[in-house]
Design a protein around this motif. Sequence first.
Motif, short mmCIF file in Angstrom:
data_model
loop_
_atom_site.label_atom_id
_atom_site.label_comp_id
_atom_site.label_asym_id
_atom_site.label_seq_id
_atom_site.Cartn_x
_atom_site.Cartn_y
_atom_site.Cartn_z
N VAL A 161 47.46 26.23 -52.99
CA VAL A 161 46.88 25.84 -51.71
C VAL A 161 46.90 24.31 -51.63
O VAL A 161 46.36 23.63 -52.51
CB VAL A 161 45.42 26.33 -51.58
N PHE A 162 47.56 23.77 -50.62
CA PHE A 162 47.62 22.33 -50.41
C PHE A 162 46.69 21.98 -49.25
O PHE A 162 46.86 22.47 -48.13
CB PHE A 162 49.04 21.89 -50.07
N VAL A 163 45.71 21.14 -49.53
CA VAL A 163 44.76 20.66 -48.52
C VAL A 163 44.52 19.17 -48.75
O VAL A 163 45.04 18.59 -49.70
CB VAL A 163 43.42 21.44 -48.57
N GLY A 164 43.71 18.59 -47.91
CA GLY A 164 43.34 17.19 -48.08
C GLY A 164 42.07 17.07 -48.92
O GLY A 164 41.20 17.95 -48.89
N GLU A 165 41.97 16.00 -49.65
CA GLU A 165 40.81 15.75 -50.51
C GLU A 165 39.50 15.72 -49.73
O GLU A 165 38.46 16.13 -50.23
CB GLU A 165 41.02 14.41 -51.23
N ASN A 166 39.54 15.28 -48.49
CA ASN A 166 38.33 15.17 -47.67
C ASN A 166 38.02 16.43 -46.87
O ASN A 166 37.03 16.46 -46.14
CB ASN A 166 38.43 13.98 -46.72
N ASP A 167 38.85 17.46 -46.97
CA ASP A 167 38.58 18.70 -46.25
C ASP A 167 37.32 19.34 -46.82
O ASP A 167 37.13 19.36 -48.04
CB ASP A 167 39.76 19.67 -46.37
N THR A 168 36.47 19.86 -45.93
CA THR A 168 35.20 20.42 -46.38
C THR A 168 34.98 21.82 -45.84
O THR A 168 35.61 22.25 -44.87
CB THR A 168 34.01 19.54 -45.93
#
Length: 126
Positions: free
Chosen positions: A13-20
């Motif tokens: 799963v690729f997401v952004g570090e700041n995704d919450t």
Amino acid sequence: MTRLTGRALRVTVFVGENDTWHHKPLYAEIVHRAHAAGLAGASVFRGIEGFGASSLIHTSRLLSLSEDLPVAIVIVDTEQRVRAFLPQLDELVDEGLVILDDCEVIRYVGRDPDPAAAGPEGKKSL
């Protein structure tokens, strides 16, 4: 003792570090849900540079203003268990990329949860 060998399925799963998710890092929520689902394991890797659908490059270089670095969560287990977990990823991942790969596990042996089974230095005796 946890053991897994042979054919398996890897979900990344690729997401952004700041995704919450509910004020908690999304990658942490995914790992905790994978653990609660009894999956064999999950790891989070922080990227140093990348871009996704937005075509915005995120980088860790000193002069960059971006702090939303790419994060990859990798989970490996049997195909049946991974596919059973996918609906949770559908719920959690609004923006990102989820990929599945067939893989072969050569060796995966977990720790014995019974500390009495370990030797004096915490190592299992043969």
